[in-house]
Design a protein around this motif. Sequence first.
Motif, PDB file in Angstrom:
ATOM      1  N   GLY A  14       0.796  -1.221   0.000  1.00 52.20           N
ATOM      2  CA  GLY A  14       0.000   0.000   0.000  1.00 52.20           C
ATOM      3  C   GLY A  14       0.829   1.271   0.000  1.00 52.20           C
ATOM      4  O   GLY A  14       0.385   2.302  -0.510  1.00 52.20           O
ATOM      5  N   ALA A  19       4.933  -0.655  -2.224  1.00 51.39           N
ATOM      6  CA  ALA A  19       4.271  -0.073  -3.393  1.00 51.39           C
ATOM      7  C   ALA A  19       5.268   0.093  -4.537  1.00 51.39           C
ATOM      8  O   ALA A  19       4.961  -0.210  -5.693  1.00 51.39           O
ATOM      9  CB  ALA A  19       3.637   1.267  -3.035  1.00 51.39           C
ATOM     10  N   ARG A  23       5.092  -1.697  -8.247  1.00 47.00           N
ATOM     11  CA  ARG A  23       5.154  -0.940  -9.502  1.00 47.00           C
ATOM     12  C   ARG A  23       6.305  -1.427 -10.378  1.00 47.00           C
ATOM     13  O   ARG A  23       6.157  -1.598 -11.583  1.00 47.00           O
ATOM     14  CB  ARG A  23       5.278   0.554  -9.220  1.00 47.00           C
ATOM     15  N   GLU A  40      -8.008   1.203   0.461  1.00 46.69           N
ATOM     16  CA  GLU A  40      -7.917   2.465  -0.290  1.00 46.69           C
ATOM     17  C   GLU A  40      -6.501   2.708  -0.809  1.00 46.69           C
ATOM     18  O   GLU A  40      -6.314   3.199  -1.924  1.00 46.69           O
ATOM     19  CB  GLU A  40      -8.427   3.660   0.537  1.00 46.69           C
ATOM     20  N   LEU A  41      -5.495   2.340  -0.036  1.00 45.04           N
ATOM     21  CA  LEU A  41      -4.112   2.502  -0.496  1.00 45.04           C
ATOM     22  C   LEU A  41      -3.791   1.510  -1.610  1.00 45.04           C
ATOM     23  O   LEU A  41      -3.110   1.849  -2.586  1.00 45.04           O
ATOM     24  CB  LEU A  41      -3.137   2.324   0.670  1.00 45.04           C
ATOM     25  N   GLN A  43      -5.895   0.260  -3.746  1.00 53.62           N
ATOM     26  CA  GLN A  43      -6.598   0.685  -4.958  1.00 53.62           C
ATOM     27  C   GLN A  43      -5.807   1.762  -5.701  1.00 53.62           C
ATOM     28  O   GLN A  43      -5.786   1.783  -6.928  1.00 53.62           O
ATOM     29  CB  GLN A  43      -8.001   1.175  -4.617  1.00 53.62           C
ATOM     30  N   GLU A  44      -5.134   2.633  -4.963  1.00 57.43           N
ATOM     31  CA  GLU A  44      -4.299   3.656  -5.589  1.00 57.43           C
ATOM     32  C   GLU A  44      -3.134   3.020  -6.340  1.00 57.43           C
ATOM     33  O   GLU A  44      -2.816   3.409  -7.466  1.00 57.43           O
ATOM     34  CB  GLU A  44      -3.778   4.644  -4.545  1.00 57.43           C
ATOM     35  N   VAL A  45      -2.491   2.038  -5.719  1.00 56.31           N
ATOM     36  CA  VAL A  45      -1.360   1.357  -6.350  1.00 56.31           C
ATOM     37  C   VAL A  45      -1.831   0.601  -7.589  1.00 56.31           C
ATOM     38  O   VAL A  45      -1.193   0.657  -8.650  1.00 56.31           O
ATOM     39  CB  VAL A  45      -0.630   0.425  -5.353  1.00 56.31           C
ATOM     40  N   ALA A  47      -4.394   1.298  -9.458  1.00 60.81           N
ATOM     41  CA  ALA A  47      -4.702   2.295 -10.489  1.00 60.81           C
ATOM     42  C   ALA A  47      -3.430   2.800 -11.167  1.00 60.81           C
ATOM     43  O   ALA A  47      -3.390   2.953 -12.398  1.00 60.81           O
ATOM     44  CB  ALA A  47      -5.482   3.461  -9.884  1.00 60.81           C
ATOM     45  N   GLU A  48      -2.384   3.044 -10.396  1.00 62.55           N
ATOM     46  CA  GLU A  48      -1.105   3.500 -10.969  1.00 62.55           C
ATOM     47  C   GLU A  48      -0.533   2.453 -11.912  1.00 62.55           C
ATOM     48  O   GLU A  48      -0.061   2.789 -13.007  1.00 62.55           O
ATOM     49  CB  GLU A  48      -0.097   3.786  -9.857  1.00 62.55           C
ATOM     50  N   THR A  51      -2.754   2.239 -15.064  1.00 64.23           N
ATOM     51  CA  THR A  51      -2.570   3.425 -15.895  1.00 64.23           C
ATOM     52  C   THR A  51      -1.283   3.320 -16.713  1.00 64.23           C
ATOM     53  O   THR A  51      -1.217   3.774 -17.856  1.00 64.23           O
ATOM     54  CB  THR A  51      -2.556   4.703 -15.030  1.00 64.23           C
TER      55      THR A  51
END
Length: 84
Positions: A14, A19, A23, A40-41, A43-45, A47-48, A51
Amino acid sequence: MRLANKVAIVTGAGVGIGAATARRMAEEGASVVVAARRLELLQEVVAEIETAGGTAMACVCDVTDEESRSEERRVGKECVRLCR
């Protein structure tokens, strides 16, 4: 792409080193299961990674809890199945 056709499970993904590791593995072609306690953390990773063109899925997991680790293994197996 050194990790093409591989699945990586990264705990603590997260934030911070976890993280960054997730990545980087995705950049190298791995499909990544990101695991940590806070959705929530994660989900951000995810999404990155997505993307940037990678494949990732989140798994809420507390590695100190056996039941939670069992869920992480189940999600990892599902990821392997989906990524084939």
